[in-house]
Scaffold this motif. Structure first.
Motif, PDB file in Angstrom:
ATOM      1  N   PHE A   1       0.826  -1.214   0.000  1.00 17.61           N
ATOM      2  CA  PHE A   1       0.000   0.000   0.000  1.00 17.61           C
ATOM      3  C   PHE A   1       0.855   1.257   0.000  1.00 17.61           C
ATOM      4  O   PHE A   1       0.594   2.205  -0.754  1.00 17.61           O
ATOM      5  N   ILE A   2       1.888   1.263   0.842  1.00 20.47           N
ATOM      6  CA  ILE A   2       2.778   2.434   0.909  1.00 20.47           C
ATOM      7  C   ILE A   2       3.457   2.656  -0.436  1.00 20.47           C
ATOM      8  O   ILE A   2       3.515   3.781  -0.949  1.00 20.47           O
ATOM      9  N   ALA A   3       3.958   1.551  -1.031  1.00 20.38           N
ATOM     10  CA  ALA A   3       4.656   1.686  -2.310  1.00 20.38           C
ATOM     11  C   ALA A   3       3.710   2.162  -3.408  1.00 20.38           C
ATOM     12  O   ALA A   3       4.020   3.103  -4.157  1.00 20.38           O
ATOM     13  N   ASN A   4       2.521   1.552  -3.484  1.00 19.60           N
ATOM     14  CA  ASN A   4       1.585   1.924  -4.545  1.00 19.60           C
ATOM     15  C   ASN A   4       1.043   3.327  -4.354  1.00 19.60           C
ATOM     16  O   ASN A   4       0.936   4.110  -5.320  1.00 19.60           O
ATOM     17  N   ALA A   5       0.672   3.662  -3.108  1.00 22.41           N
ATOM     18  CA  ALA A   5       0.140   4.999  -2.846  1.00 22.41           C
ATOM     19  C   ALA A   5       1.188   6.065  -3.148  1.00 22.41           C
ATOM     20  O   ALA A   5       0.874   7.123  -3.708  1.00 22.41           O
ATOM     21  N   SER A   6       2.438   5.789  -2.794  1.00 21.69           N
ATOM     22  CA  SER A   6       3.503   6.763  -3.048  1.00 21.69           C
ATOM     23  C   SER A   6       3.667   7.009  -4.548  1.00 21.69           C
ATOM     24  O   SER A   6       3.765   8.161  -4.998  1.00 21.69           O
ATOM     25  N   HIS A   7       3.684   5.923  -5.312  1.00 19.03           N
ATOM     26  CA  HIS A   7       3.857   6.069  -6.763  1.00 19.03           C
ATOM     27  C   HIS A   7       2.645   6.758  -7.395  1.00 19.03           C
ATOM     28  O   HIS A   7       2.794   7.596  -8.296  1.00 19.03           O
ATOM     29  N   GLU A   8       1.445   6.411  -6.931  1.00 15.65           N
ATOM     30  CA  GLU A   8       0.238   6.995  -7.516  1.00 15.65           C
ATOM     31  C   GLU A   8       0.120   8.488  -7.196  1.00 15.65           C
ATOM     32  O   GLU A   8      -0.407   9.267  -7.996  1.00 15.65           O
ATOM     33  N   LEU A   9       0.612   8.905  -6.031  1.00 17.95           N
ATOM     34  CA  LEU A   9       0.497  10.309  -5.638  1.00 17.95           C
ATOM     35  C   LEU A   9       1.556  11.194  -6.298  1.00 17.95           C
ATOM     36  O   LEU A   9       1.414  12.422  -6.300  1.00 17.95           O
ATOM     37  N   ARG A  10       2.598  10.581  -6.814  1.00 14.95           N
ATOM     38  CA  ARG A  10       3.663  11.396  -7.417  1.00 14.95           C
ATOM     39  C   ARG A  10       3.130  12.197  -8.615  1.00 14.95           C
ATOM     40  O   ARG A  10       3.466  13.373  -8.787  1.00 14.95           O
ATOM     41  N   THR A  11       2.296  11.571  -9.427  1.00 15.21           N
ATOM     42  CA  THR A  11       1.812  12.263 -10.640  1.00 15.21           C
ATOM     43  C   THR A  11       0.969  13.495 -10.312  1.00 15.21           C
ATOM     44  O   THR A  11       1.256  14.599 -10.820  1.00 15.21           O
ATOM     45  N   PRO A  12      -0.070  13.395  -9.446  1.00 12.13           N
ATOM     46  CA  PRO A  12      -0.840  14.610  -9.144  1.00 12.13           C
ATOM     47  C   PRO A  12      -0.015  15.684  -8.444  1.00 12.13           C
ATOM     48  O   PRO A  12      -0.203  16.875  -8.704  1.00 12.13           O
ATOM     49  N   ILE A  13       0.921  15.268  -7.571  1.00 15.19           N
ATOM     50  CA  ILE A  13       1.755  16.266  -6.900  1.00 15.19           C
ATOM     51  C   ILE A  13       2.640  16.977  -7.919  1.00 15.19           C
ATOM     52  O   ILE A  13       2.852  18.196  -7.852  1.00 15.19           O
ATOM     53  N   THR A  14       3.171  16.233  -8.897  1.00 11.07           N
ATOM     54  CA  THR A  14       4.005  16.848  -9.931  1.00 11.07           C
ATOM     55  C   THR A  14       3.193  17.844 -10.753  1.00 11.07           C
ATOM     56  O   THR A  14       3.662  18.939 -11.086  1.00 11.07           O
ATOM     57  N   VAL A  15       1.948  17.460 -11.082  1.00 10.76           N
ATOM     58  CA  VAL A  15       1.078  18.367 -11.844  1.00 10.76           C
ATOM     59  C   VAL A  15       0.790  19.626 -11.044  1.00 10.76           C
ATOM     60  O   VAL A  15       0.861  20.756 -11.559  1.00 10.76           O
ATOM     61  N   ILE A  16       0.445  19.464  -9.767  1.00  8.35           N
ATOM     62  CA  ILE A  16       0.170  20.620  -8.912  1.00  8.35           C
ATOM     63  C   ILE A  16       1.387  21.529  -8.828  1.00  8.35           C
ATOM     64  O   ILE A  16       1.285  22.756  -8.920  1.00  8.35           O
ATOM     65  N   SER A  17       2.558  20.919  -8.641  1.00 10.20           N
ATOM     66  CA  SER A  17       3.782  21.701  -8.538  1.00 10.20           C
ATOM     67  C   SER A  17       4.037  22.492  -9.820  1.00 10.20           C
ATOM     68  O   SER A  17       4.450  23.665  -9.784  1.00 10.20           O
ATOM     69  N   GLY A  18       3.788  21.870 -10.981  1.00 11.95           N
ATOM     70  CA  GLY A  18       3.988  22.570 -12.254  1.00 11.95           C
ATOM     71  C   GLY A  18       3.065  23.758 -12.415  1.00 11.95           C
ATOM     72  O   GLY A  18       3.487  24.851 -12.843  1.00 11.95           O
ATOM     73  N   TYR A  19       1.781  23.580 -12.084  1.00  7.37           N
ATOM     74  CA  TYR A  19       0.834  24.682 -12.182  1.00  7.37           C
ATOM     75  C   TYR A  19       1.174  25.806 -11.197  1.00  7.37           C
ATOM     76  O   TYR A  19       0.995  26.993 -11.487  1.00  7.37           O
TER      77      TYR A  19
ATOM     78  N   ILE B   1       8.124  13.821   1.337  1.00  5.76           N
ATOM     79  CA  ILE B   1       7.536  12.713   2.106  1.00  5.76           C
ATOM     80  C   ILE B   1       7.284  11.516   1.197  1.00  5.76           C
ATOM     81  O   ILE B   1       7.555  10.365   1.565  1.00  5.76           O
ATOM     82  N   LEU B   2       6.773  11.774   0.008  1.00  8.05           N
ATOM     83  CA  LEU B   2       6.530  10.687  -0.937  1.00  8.05           C
ATOM     84  C   LEU B   2       7.831   9.993  -1.335  1.00  8.05           C
ATOM     85  O   LEU B   2       7.880   8.756  -1.459  1.00  8.05           O
ATOM     86  N   GLU B   3       8.884  10.794  -1.547  1.00  9.53           N
ATOM     87  CA  GLU B   3      10.185  10.194  -1.888  1.00  9.53           C
ATOM     88  C   GLU B   3      10.683   9.324  -0.742  1.00  9.53           C
ATOM     89  O   GLU B   3      11.223   8.231  -0.963  1.00  9.53           O
ATOM     90  N   ASP B   4      10.471   9.777   0.507  1.00  5.90           N
ATOM     91  CA  ASP B   4      10.880   8.978   1.672  1.00  5.90           C
ATOM     92  C   ASP B   4      10.084   7.685   1.735  1.00  5.90           C
ATOM     93  O   ASP B   4      10.629   6.618   2.066  1.00  5.90           O
ATOM     94  N   LEU B   5       8.796   7.757   1.440  1.00  8.40           N
ATOM     95  CA  LEU B   5       7.967   6.548   1.450  1.00  8.40           C
ATOM     96  C   LEU B   5       8.424   5.551   0.394  1.00  8.40           C
ATOM     97  O   LEU B   5       8.449   4.338   0.623  1.00  8.40           O
ATOM     98  N   ILE B   6       8.781   6.049  -0.771  1.00  6.45           N
ATOM     99  CA  ILE B   6       9.258   5.168  -1.846  1.00  6.45           C
ATOM    100  C   ILE B   6      10.571   4.495  -1.441  1.00  6.45           C
ATOM    101  O   ILE B   6      10.774   3.292  -1.656  1.00  6.45           O
ATOM    102  N   VAL B   7      11.470   5.271  -0.832  1.00  6.50           N
ATOM    103  CA  VAL B   7      12.742   4.700  -0.364  1.00  6.50           C
ATOM    104  C   VAL B   7      12.484   3.645   0.710  1.00  6.50           C
ATOM    105  O   VAL B   7      13.077   2.562   0.704  1.00  6.50           O
ATOM    106  N   LEU B   8      11.565   3.952   1.635  1.00  4.90           N
ATOM    107  CA  LEU B   8      11.238   3.009   2.695  1.00  4.90           C
ATOM    108  C   LEU B   8      10.681   1.712   2.125  1.00  4.90           C
ATOM    109  O   LEU B   8      11.065   0.607   2.547  1.00  4.90           O
ATOM    110  N   ALA B   9       9.777   1.830   1.154  1.00  2.26           N
ATOM    111  CA  ALA B   9       9.197   0.635   0.535  1.00  2.26           C
ATOM    112  C   ALA B   9      10.275  -0.205  -0.146  1.00  2.26           C
ATOM    113  O   ALA B   9      10.251  -1.442  -0.090  1.00  2.26           O
ATOM    114  N   ARG B  10      11.228   0.457  -0.803  1.00  2.21           N
ATOM    115  CA  ARG B  10      12.302  -0.281  -1.473  1.00  2.21           C
ATOM    116  C   ARG B  10      13.204  -0.976  -0.463  1.00  2.21           C
ATOM    117  O   ARG B  10      13.611  -2.127  -0.654  1.00  2.21           O
TER     118      ARG B  10
END
Length: 369
Positions: free
Chosen positions: A204-222, A251-260
């Motif tokens: 769940f942590i790994a999937n949620a982290s990866h899935e949230l990266r895209t909307p956060i990237t879009v928000i950051s760009g706008y 935080i998402l990057e930390d979650l991805i590292v933790l999952a790995r």
């Protein structure tokens, strides 16, 4: 018993005198002494036979009775029999209570002798390992639990940690504890459900982290586009939103590292990491980040280890960054690496605010700050 032996000697001497006197009168001293010796021998053999029979089936009812030293011997043996019977009852009661209590335990318990042969096990162990009492008692345990991880654990005789093995579709954690005079206690518990829940949490942590990266990237760009076009009144709130977005990204990057890291997918061929070179690089980055607010000292011995360079860099950089963040301006931060016989010690010291004692025990908890 000594006094009884003395009485027996005195009795023999008295009988000998009583036989010698008439023997002298009748002139048949040797015949009378020989007859007395035969009678005494038969008497002792008779009592010895009675004692042997009683020892074969000792009980309170059929205790032999006699005279002289034999009566005292029967009494001593009977008292010893009563004490042993009392001790045996007490021991049986203790063993029964032990077996009843271990039968009530929710995990498997197996009693092993000094040769790792099975002496006893509870019902949970029977169900978990498929033991059969008539067949498996006295069998060496690694002939029945043949998982390579368990065999290696057993042969190492290093029982400070537990071992985990696969039994069909189940995951079992077990530990061996030495006790008594060379005996061992094997305890085991089925952790299949716990492992499944842990896998679900990790996925769940790994999937949620990866899935949230895209909307956060879009928000950051706008946000970057809005900040470029915003007027003075809107820049401040947009920059605060951008700051929180960057924090969420970290935080998402930390979650991805933790999952790995928790996936245990370690590289087959780890890096040879030059710690002196790595710490010099971290020291240089720290000086750039610090911008002269602290004195950062580097003290390193030449040392190399096998490991993941990126993960080592991440861990040490995290310590250095915290030291810079929580050390007052003008303070000293020391990064060091020392070779100590067969070990290498790497650390970061500072004279900042430190961590309150009540938080020390929780430092390794996930996401604890």
């Amino acid at each position: 018993m000594i006094s009884g032996f003395r009485r027996e000697i005195f009795t023999l001497l008295l009988i000998g005198v009583l036989l010698i006197v008439p023997g002298l009168i009748s002139g048949r001293t040797q015949e009378l002494l020989f007859l007395g010796l035969v009678v005494y021998t038969v008497w002792n053999l008779h009592n010895l036979r009675r004692l042997t029979r009683w020892l074969d089936k000792p009980s309170k009812k059929n205790v032999p009775e006699s005279i002289g030293i034999w009566d005292e011997l029967y009494y001593k043996l009977y008292q010893l029999y009563l004490r042993q019977r009392k001790s045996r009852k007490k021991l049986t009661k203790i063993v029964t209570r032990f077996q009843e209590s271990t039968q009530a335990l929710p995990y498997a318990v197996v009693v092993l002798n000094s040769s790792f042969e099975i002496d006893w096990y509870n019902q949970v162990a029977r169900n978990l390992f498929g033991f059969k009492q008539a067949r498996d008692n006295g069998v060496r345990v690694d002939n029945l639990i043949r998982d390579p991880a368990f065999v290696e654990y057993l042969n190492s005789k290093d029982f400070n940690d537990q071992a985990e093995i696969e039994l069909g579709q189940r995951r079992v954690a077990l530990r061996i504890t030495p006790y008594g005079h060379g005996e061992y206690l094997l305890s085991a518990i089925d952790i299949t459900q716990q492992q499944q829940l842990e896998d679900m949490r990790r996925d769940f942590i790994a999937n949620a982290s990866h899935e949230l990266r895209t909307p956060i990237t879009v928000i950051s760009g706008y946000l970057e586009a809005l900040i470029d076009q915003a007027d003075d009144k809107m820049i401040a709130p947009l920059e605060k939103i951008q700051s929180q977005t960057e924090r969420m990204t970290q935080i998402l990057e930390d979650l991805i590292v933790l999952a790995r890291l928790e996936s245990k997918e370690w590289p087959m061929y780890p890096d040879i990491v030059d710690l002196a070179e790595l710490l010099q690089e971290i020291h240089h980055d720290a000086q750039v980040l610090d911008d002269g607010r602290h004195e950062i000292i580097l003290s390193v011995d030449e040392a190399s280890i096998e490991g993941s360079r990126s993960e080592l860099q991440m861990a040490i950089t995290n310590l250095v960054t915290n030291a810079i963040r929580y050390t007052p301006d003008g303070g000293t931060i020391r990064i060091f690496c020392h070779s100590l016989r067969d070990t290498i010690q790497v650390g970061v010291e500072d004279d900042g605010i430190g961590i309150p004692p009540e938080h020390i025990s929780r430092l390794t908890e996930r996401f604890y700050r």
